[in-house]
Design an enzyme around this catalytic site. Structure first.
Site, mmCIF file in Angstrom:
data_model
loop_
_atom_site.group_PDB
_atom_site.id
_atom_site.type_symbol
_atom_site.label_atom_id
_atom_site.label_comp_id
_atom_site.label_asym_id
_atom_site.label_seq_id
_atom_site.Cartn_x
_atom_site.Cartn_y
_atom_site.Cartn_z
ATOM 1 N N ASN A 183 0.915 -1.073 0.098
ATOM 2 C CA ASN A 183 -0.107 -0.003 -0.212
ATOM 3 C C ASN A 183 1.062 1.251 -0.042
ATOM 4 O OD1 ASN A 183 -1.851 1.992 0.396
ATOM 5 N ND2 ASN A 183 -2.541 1.386 2.245
ATOM 6 N N LYS A 213 -0.071 4.349 -0.361
ATOM 7 C CA LYS A 213 -0.741 5.340 0.186
ATOM 8 C C LYS A 213 -0.392 6.544 -0.809
ATOM 9 C CE LYS A 213 -0.308 3.131 4.659
ATOM 10 N NZ LYS A 213 -0.271 3.303 6.197
ATOM 11 N N HIS A 272 -9.837 0.748 4.764
ATOM 12 C CA HIS A 272 -8.301 1.257 5.235
ATOM 13 C C HIS A 272 -8.996 2.285 6.721
ATOM 14 C CE1 HIS A 272 -4.391 2.621 6.363
ATOM 15 N NE2 HIS A 272 -3.914 1.414 5.767
ATOM 16 N N GLU A 327 -5.498 -4.907 10.372
ATOM 17 C CA GLU A 327 -4.534 -3.760 10.653
ATOM 18 C C GLU A 327 -4.958 -2.928 11.961
ATOM 19 O OE1 GLU A 327 -2.377 -2.373 6.972
ATOM 20 O OE2 GLU A 327 -4.266 -1.228 7.102
ATOM 21 N N SER A 382 2.956 -1.928 10.520
ATOM 22 C CA SER A 382 4.601 -1.847 10.720
ATOM 23 C C SER A 382 5.257 -3.222 10.500
ATOM 24 C CB SER A 382 4.823 -1.595 12.171
ATOM 25 O OG SER A 382 4.502 -0.218 12.866
#
Ligand code: 13P
Length: 246
Positions: free
Chosen positions: A9, A11, A97, A168, A211
């Site tokens: 991802n 972003k 998300h 997540e 992370s």
């Protein structure tokens, strides 16, 4: 062999120069482009999707969107439909998300986005996860259930051929902190049970995101029930990403 998914991802973190450098490195290296048991899905910003999809068309690497409109078409300034993503070369799209939820995307929107993707034969990558406060209050599975139930209803009406669910935890995203392997094992055991009860386990794959890096990836991959990783920061540099995947 069970498929394993690596979803990058990007972003809003990658400019055109970075995208081009990543693609060039992929093409130069060749390790990631051969078909294997793993599926690699790159999710660039909307404006970069066509470029990435065209450059990697003859490889096993897939493209995905980072979100999509809950509507099929019409007067929705600034939105991008599932159909447009499919035309640009995406077979996948992230929805739900936490960074989108924080911008006021609701469970209803996310269920509608799911529908749009399935209507275009795309695979939804649905993100769920609790905040730090919810975790402290031991509400993790209650939050996951609340986020997943509208999608179960959408699935029952309009089943996806394949479904990726990414756990997540909001507190793990970009923080350098991850749940312990035991905490992950507990959550994934719960998710597995939820999927068996409410969805089709043979078509549903569970991913972890938050992370993930070169140091912790091996331990996370070893947690029972995890069939993929959703990677933010560590997916921006080809070398780091490759070390996670290979
Ligand atoms: P980081 O890997 O940077 O924590 O981001 C995770 C994420 O949000 C992927 O969707």
């Amino acid at each position: 062999m069970k498929p394993f998914f690596y979803v990058a991802n990007w972003k809003m973190a990658m400019n055109l120069h970075g995208v081009q450098a990543f693609i060039d490195a992929v093409r130069h290296d060749q390790t990631l482009v051969e078909p294997s048991a793993s599926t690699i899905i790159l999710c660039p910003a909307f404006t970069q999707i066509s470029l990435v999809a065209a450059a990697l068309k003859d490889t096993a690497i897939e493209c995905g969107g980072q979100t999509c409109s809950p509507y099929a078409s019409g007067a929705y300034t600034g939105q991008v439909s599932a159909g447009m993503l499919a035309e640009s070369g995406c077979a996948y799209c992230i929805i739900g998300h936490s960074e989108r939820r924080a911008l006021a995307e609701t469970d209803t929107d996310i269920a509608a986005q799911y529908d749009q993707l399935v209507n275009k034969k795309m695979t939804p990558i649905i993100c769920v996860g609790e905040t730090a406060n919810e975790r402290e209050a031991q509400k993790t599975t209650a939050v996951l259930e609340q986020q997943l139930l509208p999608l179960v209803a959408a699935y029952k009406n309009n089943p996806a051929d394949r479904l990726l669910i990414a756990y997540e935890p909001v507190w793990a995203i970009g923080s350098g902190t991850t749940p312990t392997p035991q905490e992950l094992a507990d959550v994934f055991a719960w998710l597995k049970g939820f999927v068996a009860k409410n969805l089709d386990a043979s078509r549903t794959f569970l991913l972890y995101g938050g992370s993930v890096d070169e140091q912790n990836a091996a331990a996370i991959k070893g947690v029972p029930g995890i069939s993929g990783l959703l990677i933010g920061g560590a997916s921006l540099e080809f070398k780091k990403f490759k070390n996670l995947v290979v």
